[in-house]
Each structure stands twice: as structure tokens, then as C-alpha cells.
Motif scaffolding. Sequence first.
Motif, PDB file in Angstrom:
ATOM      1  N   VAL A 118      12.282   0.506  -8.049  1.00  0.00           N
ATOM      2  CA  VAL A 118      12.387   1.173  -6.756  1.00  0.00           C
ATOM      3  C   VAL A 118      12.894   0.173  -5.714  1.00  0.00           C
ATOM      4  O   VAL A 118      12.250  -0.848  -5.466  1.00  0.00           O
ATOM      5  N   GLY A 119      14.053   0.481  -5.145  1.00  0.00           N
ATOM      6  CA  GLY A 119      14.696  -0.414  -4.194  1.00  0.00           C
ATOM      7  C   GLY A 119      15.895  -1.084  -4.841  1.00  0.00           C
ATOM      8  O   GLY A 119      15.746  -1.771  -5.851  1.00  0.00           O
ATOM      9  N   ALA A 120      17.078  -0.854  -4.278  1.00  0.00           N
ATOM     10  CA  ALA A 120      18.312  -1.406  -4.856  1.00  0.00           C
ATOM     11  C   ALA A 120      18.971  -2.391  -3.897  1.00  0.00           C
ATOM     12  O   ALA A 120      20.189  -2.508  -3.849  1.00  0.00           O
ATOM     13  N   GLY A 121      18.140  -3.116  -3.145  1.00  0.00           N
ATOM     14  CA  GLY A 121      18.649  -4.181  -2.287  1.00  0.00           C
ATOM     15  C   GLY A 121      18.842  -5.456  -3.090  1.00  0.00           C
ATOM     16  O   GLY A 121      19.053  -5.414  -4.305  1.00  0.00           O
ATOM     17  N   GLY A 122      18.734  -6.595  -2.421  1.00  0.00           N
ATOM     18  CA  GLY A 122      18.960  -7.871  -3.099  1.00  0.00           C
ATOM     19  C   GLY A 122      18.042  -8.087  -4.287  1.00  0.00           C
ATOM     20  O   GLY A 122      18.483  -8.466  -5.374  1.00  0.00           O
ATOM     21  N   LEU A 123      16.724  -7.831  -4.121  1.00  0.00           N
ATOM     22  CA  LEU A 123      15.787  -8.018  -5.226  1.00  0.00           C
ATOM     23  C   LEU A 123      16.025  -7.004  -6.334  1.00  0.00           C
ATOM     24  O   LEU A 123      15.966  -7.332  -7.519  1.00  0.00           O
ATOM     25  N   GLY A 124      16.289  -5.763  -5.947  1.00  0.00           N
ATOM     26  CA  GLY A 124      16.503  -4.723  -6.946  1.00  0.00           C
ATOM     27  C   GLY A 124      17.711  -4.983  -7.819  1.00  0.00           C
ATOM     28  O   GLY A 124      17.698  -4.691  -9.024  1.00  0.00           O
ATOM     29  N   LEU A 125      18.766  -5.556  -7.233  1.00  0.00           N
ATOM     30  CA  LEU A 125      19.973  -5.863  -8.012  1.00  0.00           C
ATOM     31  C   LEU A 125      19.709  -6.991  -9.002  1.00  0.00           C
ATOM     32  O   LEU A 125      20.218  -6.979 -10.128  1.00  0.00           O
ATOM     33  N   ASP A 145      16.607   4.609  -4.741  1.00  0.00           N
ATOM     34  CA  ASP A 145      16.802   4.075  -3.395  1.00  0.00           C
ATOM     35  C   ASP A 145      17.162   5.224  -2.458  1.00  0.00           C
ATOM     36  O   ASP A 145      17.554   6.310  -2.907  1.00  0.00           O
ATOM     37  N   VAL A 146      17.051   4.965  -1.152  1.00  0.00           N
ATOM     38  CA  VAL A 146      17.403   5.977  -0.151  1.00  0.00           C
ATOM     39  C   VAL A 146      18.881   5.915   0.217  1.00  0.00           C
ATOM     40  O   VAL A 146      19.381   6.784   0.934  1.00  0.00           O
ATOM     41  N   ASP A 147      19.587   4.896  -0.278  1.00  0.00           N
ATOM     42  CA  ASP A 147      20.965   4.623   0.132  1.00  0.00           C
ATOM     43  C   ASP A 147      21.919   4.808  -1.051  1.00  0.00           C
ATOM     44  O   ASP A 147      21.806   4.113  -2.063  1.00  0.00           O
ATOM     45  N   GLU A 148      22.860   5.726  -0.937  1.00  0.00           N
ATOM     46  CA  GLU A 148      23.799   5.994  -2.028  1.00  0.00           C
ATOM     47  C   GLU A 148      24.683   4.781  -2.330  1.00  0.00           C
ATOM     48  O   GLU A 148      25.003   4.520  -3.495  1.00  0.00           O
ATOM     49  N   GLU A 149      25.078   4.055  -1.289  1.00  0.00           N
ATOM     50  CA  GLU A 149      25.934   2.889  -1.504  1.00  0.00           C
ATOM     51  C   GLU A 149      25.204   1.809  -2.301  1.00  0.00           C
ATOM     52  O   GLU A 149      25.774   1.189  -3.201  1.00  0.00           O
ATOM     53  N   ALA A 152      25.086   2.824  -5.893  1.00  0.00           N
ATOM     54  CA  ALA A 152      26.371   2.590  -6.560  1.00  0.00           C
ATOM     55  C   ALA A 152      26.481   1.129  -6.988  1.00  0.00           C
ATOM     56  O   ALA A 152      26.984   0.822  -8.084  1.00  0.00           O
ATOM     57  N   THR A 153      25.987   0.222  -6.137  1.00  0.00           N
ATOM     58  CA  THR A 153      25.998  -1.204  -6.481  1.00  0.00           C
ATOM     59  C   THR A 153      25.062  -1.476  -7.651  1.00  0.00           C
ATOM     60  O   THR A 153      25.368  -2.288  -8.527  1.00  0.00           O
ATOM     61  N   ALA A 154      23.925  -0.782  -7.674  1.00  0.00           N
ATOM     62  CA  ALA A 154      22.988  -0.936  -8.790  1.00  0.00           C
ATOM     63  C   ALA A 154      23.606  -0.456 -10.101  1.00  0.00           C
ATOM     64  O   ALA A 154      23.412  -1.061 -11.158  1.00  0.00           O
ATOM     65  N   CYS A 159      22.453  -0.672 -14.084  1.00  0.00           N
ATOM     66  CA  CYS A 159      21.393   0.321 -14.249  1.00  0.00           C
ATOM     67  C   CYS A 159      21.962   1.573 -14.921  1.00  0.00           C
ATOM     68  O   CYS A 159      23.126   1.904 -14.748  1.00  0.00           O
ATOM     69  N   ASP A 160      21.122   2.234 -15.703  1.00  0.00           N
ATOM     70  CA  ASP A 160      21.582   3.357 -16.517  1.00  0.00           C
ATOM     71  C   ASP A 160      21.614   4.669 -15.747  1.00  0.00           C
ATOM     72  O   ASP A 160      22.411   5.559 -16.063  1.00  0.00           O
ATOM     73  N   GLU A 161      20.745   4.807 -14.757  1.00  0.00           N
ATOM     74  CA  GLU A 161      20.734   6.035 -13.968  1.00  0.00           C
ATOM     75  C   GLU A 161      20.211   5.743 -12.569  1.00  0.00           C
ATOM     76  O   GLU A 161      19.283   4.946 -12.392  1.00  0.00           O
ATOM     77  N   ALA A 162      20.830   6.378 -11.582  1.00  0.00           N
ATOM     78  CA  ALA A 162      20.446   6.179 -10.187  1.00  0.00           C
ATOM     79  C   ALA A 162      19.754   7.421  -9.660  1.00  0.00           C
ATOM     80  O   ALA A 162      20.195   8.548  -9.911  1.00  0.00           O
TER      81      ALA A 162
END
Length: 296
Positions: A118-125, A145-149, A152-154, A159-162
Amino acid sequence: MAGTIVEIDSSAELKVGDKVIVYWHGGCGGCSRCEVGETTACLKDIKHWAGITEDGGFSDYVVIPDAKLLVKVPDTVAMDAACLLPCSGITAYNAVCNMVPTVQDFAKHSADCAVLLVGAGGLGLWGVQFAKQLLPAGVRVLSADVDEEKLATAKAAGCDEALLWGKDVDDDTAVAAAKKACGSLGGAVAAIDFVNVPATFGRIEKILVQGGMHVVVGLLGGDAPGSVPLMPYVLSRHQMAGVLMGSLPQLKDLVALMAQGNVKSPPISHHPLENVYDVLQDLKAGKVKGRAVVKL
């Protein structure tokens, strides 16, 4: 922090000119925890934390009290990527390490296992890539994550599914979609919460399968309470672990992993020292994609 040694005790293994990163959360240096590199658990509760209890890296030069807190950077690792490792990198690495035993156990009994980050920011990536490197082959990695962009980076990170958890997605919908995406087990065998607010905490508890591992990392919830129904928690045999960065030996393992070239840093933006305040405001507002690095 990452930098070049300009002065060091002659008895140290490192030398002037070596490129190093700083394990910035030192302890007393003398207790049995500190001696094995577990300084965040210093038995004397002493904190030599650069940038928090003493001057940090927003400067041309920084003094590090103990050469043991320095880790040499291999030639194959760029310095702007290396400076991320002692904080966000090691935190995500330790979080994934915490769920490895649970996931390995589930993978012995099912070929259809999934974990949720949960969370696709710096730590999530970081977490997506470490999960792919450290978990058994075939385990699927889901990112929410709450952010589509950011999602997409994740996806680009592996990652297998967003899962989009936007403001218009209620708890029941989010939980149902996540459980469906997890496959035949009907839930995640482990989850890492890089956000850790009451909403994400509660959703993870509903998404985990019986015996699942809940790794808590994020600090965004502050002092807000997270509730767990006590009897269902026990009957579901859920596990929980809190992660505060990682140990010095883990940082060395992480540097070795990065040197192999199989893990890439999150997207990095470079900024001059005089822009630090503005960048911190962007970070607070969620406008930083990946990681922001001060480049001197």
C-alpha cells in the motif's frame, strides 16, 4: 547521505577518497545491540541520528562520529541512487524481509500467492522490486495507491496489478477488488503499509488471509488510532510487525544487492541546496514523484 571521505581516522578500514553512504542512525556504539549493527534498538536508547539529533547532510561537509557507520559504495552503484539506500531503501528492504518467512510458508502450500503493498511512492517503488527479488518465484505483487500516475510507475517497476484507491472508492469496494485480485486464496498472504493511516490499516486487516502478515511502516497516521477487532484478529491468526528502518548488516546486504544491477532506484530528481525548503514543501504536498535528491 552519500559522499566522499575527506578525512578519517588512520585506523579505519576506509580511506580518504572512498565513496560512501552514511548509516545515519547511530547509537551508543558500545552496547551489544550497537556492536552487531542494530543501533535503532540501542540498549541505552542513545540516538546519534544525523539530520535529527545532530547536523545532517544539507551541507557541503558532514561529520560522522563513527567510521563503522560508513558503507563503501561499489563502482556499479551511482551516488544519487546510493544516498537513498540508508533511509527509504533500507526501510523498504527490511519491510519485505519481515514478510519473507510468512510468504515462503504459504508458497509451500499454494502456487497462487499474492502480497499487497500500500503506497506507490518512493518506498513503495523500492518495495515492489525487493519483493520480486526476495520472495519465492511466482508470488504476485499488488500495489495500491490514490494516484494513477504513481501506480503506472509501480507497474513499470514490476508490480503485477495496480489497485486505485481514490477518494471515490469506499472500503467495501476497495477490499472486494483487492481480494479478487489476490487470486484463489481470496486475500493477501502478507501486506506492507507504506502509508499507515487508519483507513489503510483497516483495509489491510480485511484483505489478509488467515495467518497473514501485516507489516506497518508508514508514519502518516501520526497519533491517529488504528482499530483491530480483537477476537477476529486472534481467530484469523494475523501477524503484525512494525518496521523502523533496518540494521547496518541489512544495509550492507542491500548495497550488495544493488551492485548486482537487478534493482533500480525510483525516479530521481536533482535539486540545489538552496531549494531544499521548497522541495520539502512539495514532498509534504505529495508532489514529489519517486525521490528528490540534493546534489551539491
